[in-house]
Enzyme design. Sequence first.
Site, mmCIF file in Angstrom:
data_model
loop_
_atom_site.group_PDB
_atom_site.id
_atom_site.type_symbol
_atom_site.label_atom_id
_atom_site.label_comp_id
_atom_site.label_asym_id
_atom_site.label_seq_id
_atom_site.Cartn_x
_atom_site.Cartn_y
_atom_site.Cartn_z
ATOM 1 N N LYS A 1 19.872 -3.184 39.877
ATOM 2 C CA LYS A 1 19.356 -2.546 41.089
ATOM 3 C C LYS A 1 17.926 -2.049 40.855
ATOM 4 O O LYS A 1 17.562 -1.766 39.707
ATOM 5 C CB LYS A 1 20.206 -1.319 41.436
ATOM 6 C CG LYS A 1 21.582 -1.620 41.979
ATOM 7 C CD LYS A 1 22.312 -0.333 42.301
ATOM 8 C CE LYS A 1 23.704 -0.616 42.824
ATOM 9 N NZ LYS A 1 23.728 -1.321 44.110
ATOM 10 N N ARG B 1 34.411 -4.826 44.416
ATOM 11 C CA ARG B 1 35.512 -5.707 44.857
ATOM 12 C C ARG B 1 36.266 -6.303 43.676
ATOM 13 O O ARG B 1 37.437 -6.632 43.776
ATOM 14 C CB ARG B 1 34.947 -6.791 45.795
ATOM 15 C CG ARG B 1 33.968 -7.713 45.158
ATOM 16 C CD ARG B 1 33.097 -8.442 46.183
ATOM 17 N NE ARG B 1 32.024 -7.602 46.714
ATOM 18 C CZ ARG B 1 31.165 -7.977 47.659
ATOM 19 N NH1 ARG B 1 31.259 -9.177 48.187
ATOM 20 N NH2 ARG B 1 30.218 -7.166 48.080
HETATM 21 N N1 BES Z 1 27.934 0.487 45.268
HETATM 22 C C1 BES Z 1 27.183 -0.548 45.866
HETATM 23 C C2 BES Z 1 27.073 -0.399 47.386
HETATM 24 C C3 BES Z 1 26.159 0.674 47.873
HETATM 25 C C4 BES Z 1 24.801 0.478 47.872
HETATM 26 C C5 BES Z 1 26.668 1.830 48.382
HETATM 27 C C6 BES Z 1 23.968 1.450 48.374
HETATM 28 C C7 BES Z 1 25.852 2.799 48.889
HETATM 29 C C8 BES Z 1 24.490 2.619 48.882
HETATM 30 C C9 BES Z 1 27.843 -1.894 45.599
HETATM 31 O O1 BES Z 1 28.428 -2.023 44.366
HETATM 32 C C10 BES Z 1 26.776 -2.928 45.722
HETATM 33 O O2 BES Z 1 25.893 -2.898 44.933
HETATM 34 N N2 BES Z 1 26.897 -3.802 46.691
HETATM 35 C C11 BES Z 1 25.937 -4.813 46.928
HETATM 36 C C12 BES Z 1 26.671 -6.085 47.258
HETATM 37 C C13 BES Z 1 25.769 -7.270 47.305
HETATM 38 C C14 BES Z 1 25.286 -7.621 45.920
HETATM 39 C C15 BES Z 1 26.544 -8.439 47.899
HETATM 40 C C16 BES Z 1 25.053 -4.369 48.082
HETATM 41 O O3 BES Z 1 25.563 -3.791 49.037
HETATM 42 O O4 BES Z 1 23.851 -4.573 47.996
HETATM 43 MN MN MN Z 2 27.088 -2.706 42.916
#
Ligand code: BES
Ligand code: MN
Length: 501
Positions: free
Chosen positions: A283, A357
């Site tokens: 990230k 997931r």
């Molecule tokens: N925990 C995150 C989702 C999230 C991001 C929650 C920002 C709250 C604020 C999750 O694990 C994630 O990173 N999801 C990705 C999925 C994508 C790679 C398909 C996302 O939402 O960017």
């Molecule tokens: Mn994530």
Amino acid sequence: MNFFIKNCDLEKEKTDCIVISIFDGSKLSDSAVYLDKCSNGYITSLIKLGDIPGKIGDAMMLYNVPKIISKRILLVGCGKKNAINKLRFKEILQNTIKIVKKLSIKNIIFSFSEFRINNNNNNIYWMIRVIIISIKECLYKIIKINNNNSKNINIKNIILNISKKKDLFTAEISLKHALAIDHAITSAKNLSNLPPNICNPLYLSHKAKELSKKYKDNIIVEVIDIKKMKELGMNAYIAVGDGSKNKPFMSVIKYSGGNTINDKKIALVGKGLTFDTGGISIKPAFHMHEMKYDMCGAAAVYGTLIMAAELQLPLTIIGILSGCENMLGANSFRPGDVLTTMSGQTVEILNTDAEGRLVLCDSLTYLERFSPNIVIDVATLTGACVTALGESVSGLFSNNKELENQLYNASQETDDKVWSLPLFSEYYKELSSDVADFSNIGKGKAGAITAACFLSNFTKKYNWAHLDIAGTAWKSGKNKGATGRPVELLCQFLLNQLNDI
Ligand code: BES
Ligand code: MN
Ligand code: ZN
């Protein structure tokens, strides 16, 4: 801080402050009319001066009111008399608390029980619950990691005046529920707000174990460590934790209430990523620290079980805290890897940041051994859900209409809002993979939905709902911190199960 229910004689109560309401156009509430009479028209004389407005946000503190024993009377503006809904009511309470918490008030009486909140059939019950939970929310403070948590709140005793004796019984039940729900919300918030170097997967399992000590007649906890996970074939769950020295732990909390009057088994599963760097698909640094909140789903499940145990709900509930940490390291799983999940279905990893997931799918398969009737998972799963619904509404997905409606109704009752998103077959196609049964991310833009579709591949054996709380679980900025959502929604859902029997 203690709460009491009482049918007060307002004129004679020896207290530091009585809070009463005044509406738009200087209309007095019943309690205000009563105190006005007792004080020979003192309040109406102030109205005549034009000094007492009744809009939301307005307030006036009166001292030494003639013939009234209480040291103070706080008149709180409540806006239009017939337009008070729960949201406005919360605002009114927040304004009130802001004023009284600065003063040296130890004992206080709220005389709001003659209020009528729109769209509310069981008025007293909801009134008391909203008052208590809102007050607690206003006074909540994040615990600082420095052993120096000064208590600067003076309020010790809060009496809620119930103007009609016939309402006392309902009010007492409401008080009991509110205190248990607040305990649940506060516990979830405290756990969520902890830093990730303290709150890791092992810590989550210790918190779970603590419950089995505190509620030893009702709660049994089993912790599944990595060795057990390997035996079970939970390869997706394990892969997410591979990059971290903090090993994954899945805590299984089995609650069964006193005299269980129905044999319905309800399972709650919480995403417990104690930190989510994104893994190899790392990230950006901006806001990454907020990924300590990626365990808010697990914290909500933890809190909800506390409520069930506190109220001794006659239900069987299985709570799972899916603890794990998604880090980068020589052992991290990679984009391109194909994992065989506990269900036997294979997953191609296209993005290691879609890890929630993967942890959840094996937890959901694990649950099958309990033959649950209902499974609800709670997860800060996708940024896409925040894009779709914003920060005040959680995403709701389900393979069962009745369950979906029950959750929707509980959310409306509690103002812990959810909105349904569809699981149409078109979305499933986006998960197709040429090397595995499916990939872990969708190809299109509806990321919250494809994530839910992914999970639904593992929930065919029971009625299932998924709550995506990515937008609602915590706040950034000035009032930053965990919100404790969707604990109240889940608590209400469980309470409603009892009425259905
Ligand atoms: N925990 C995150 C989702 C999230 C991001 C929650 C920002 C709250 C604020 C999750 O694990 C994630 O990173 N999801 C990705 C999925 C994508 C790679 C398909 C996302 O939402 O960017
Ligand atoms: Mn994530
Ligand atoms: Zn995550």
